[in-house]
Design a protein around this motif. Sequence first.
Motif, short mmCIF file in Angstrom:
data_model
loop_
_atom_site.label_atom_id
_atom_site.label_comp_id
_atom_site.label_asym_id
_atom_site.label_seq_id
_atom_site.Cartn_x
_atom_site.Cartn_y
_atom_site.Cartn_z
N ARG A 264 -2.25 -4.48 -3.86
CA ARG A 264 -3.14 -3.41 -3.42
C ARG A 264 -3.83 -3.76 -2.11
O ARG A 264 -3.85 -2.94 -1.17
N SER A 265 -4.38 -4.96 -2.01
CA SER A 265 -5.09 -5.35 -0.79
C SER A 265 -4.12 -5.49 0.38
O SER A 265 -4.47 -5.15 1.53
N VAL B 145 -2.32 -3.08 5.51
CA VAL B 145 -1.26 -2.62 6.40
C VAL B 145 -1.57 -1.21 6.91
O VAL B 145 -1.44 -0.92 8.12
N VAL B 146 -2.00 -0.34 6.02
CA VAL B 146 -2.34 1.02 6.42
C VAL B 146 -3.52 1.01 7.39
O VAL B 146 -3.53 1.71 8.42
N TYR C 148 -11.31 -7.42 2.30
CA TYR C 148 -10.49 -6.74 1.30
C TYR C 148 -9.11 -7.38 1.16
O TYR C 148 -8.50 -7.34 0.09
N LEU C 149 -8.60 -7.99 2.23
CA LEU C 149 -7.28 -8.59 2.20
C LEU C 149 -7.26 -9.94 1.49
O LEU C 149 -6.20 -10.37 1.00
N TYR D 74 -3.78 -15.90 -3.96
CA TYR D 74 -3.93 -15.16 -5.22
C TYR D 74 -4.18 -16.12 -6.38
O TYR D 74 -5.01 -15.83 -7.26
N ASP D 75 -3.49 -17.26 -6.40
CA ASP D 75 -3.70 -18.23 -7.48
C ASP D 75 -5.10 -18.81 -7.44
O ASP D 75 -5.72 -19.07 -8.48
N SER D 76 -5.64 -19.04 -6.24
CA SER D 76 -6.99 -19.58 -6.13
C SER D 76 -8.02 -18.57 -6.62
O SER D 76 -9.01 -18.94 -7.26
N ILE D 77 -7.77 -17.29 -6.35
CA ILE D 77 -8.67 -16.24 -6.85
C ILE D 77 -8.59 -16.16 -8.37
O ILE D 77 -9.61 -16.00 -9.06
N SER D 78 -7.38 -16.27 -8.91
CA SER D 78 -7.23 -16.24 -10.37
C SER D 78 -7.93 -17.43 -11.02
O SER D 78 -8.59 -17.28 -12.05
#
Length: 276
Positions: free
Chosen positions: A187-188, A193-194, A180-181, A110-114
């Motif tokens: 959310r992803s 998981v679903v 998507y994950l 997540y930090d790399s995406i930010s």
Amino acid sequence: MASETTSKKRRGPAFLHKPAKPGEQVNGGSNGDGGGPIAVAKEGAIDVVGWVEERMGAGGFLTGMLFRKVPKGTNWFYTLGSGTLFAFVFQALTGVFLAMYYVPSATEAYDSISYLTQDVFLGEFVRGMHRWGATVMIVLIFLHMGRTFFFGAYKYPRELNWIIGVVLLILTLTMGFTGYLLPFDQRSFWATVVGVNINGTGPIIGPYLSDFLRAGPEFGATTLSRFYAIHMLLLPGAIIALIGAHLYLVVKQGTTAPPWVRAETKPKSLREEKVG
């Protein structure tokens, strides 16, 4: 006679030849006087293409790909396949850019995406193009499959190409699911998981498929690495191989005319029998 045949094979196709010497005629003009630098550049490019052709022998495939006969009645619906191919190439290029900054770790993803979105030059733009490009590719491949079905292009002798197209559709949807994950936000994570749990309800192979995607019985740190490897290596390689087979069959078998054109061009024998 044998020497002439050998020299022709060495030279390659007739439209590929070396630049003319100074003073010789090139396309109706002089290479030194009337041709100018444009003619010299053109001849140099032809010489390079001829050099590559002698070593690869790809001229036959390219000629069949670019100069194949197109049936009467061909319209813009026939460009949906090319549009899907362009979308895949675009996804690959933008994906390479994103992979340079992405870290497939549960604690750093997540930090790399930010960082990519907020600090990298054009990072947010490229990420947005990759994200929306995935949706565009899925829409295009559905439209392409629909055109193939309603035009009857899945019938003999093109059944194998239709099966390859169906597999490509499934792989494209799987690409969207695995990608998507990767941002690894709330959310992803829960959407994945679903999705994996839904796969687990499938008969026979469902539970095994879920364990393969999770990289174990439960979601963990290795799940993200598994999805990243599938998204970046396994699926693109399979898609590229199947696209090559798909294009080969398109060139070999040709394209079908629209159904309304085929209805107008019935054999004369059938018309005469019907009239008689």
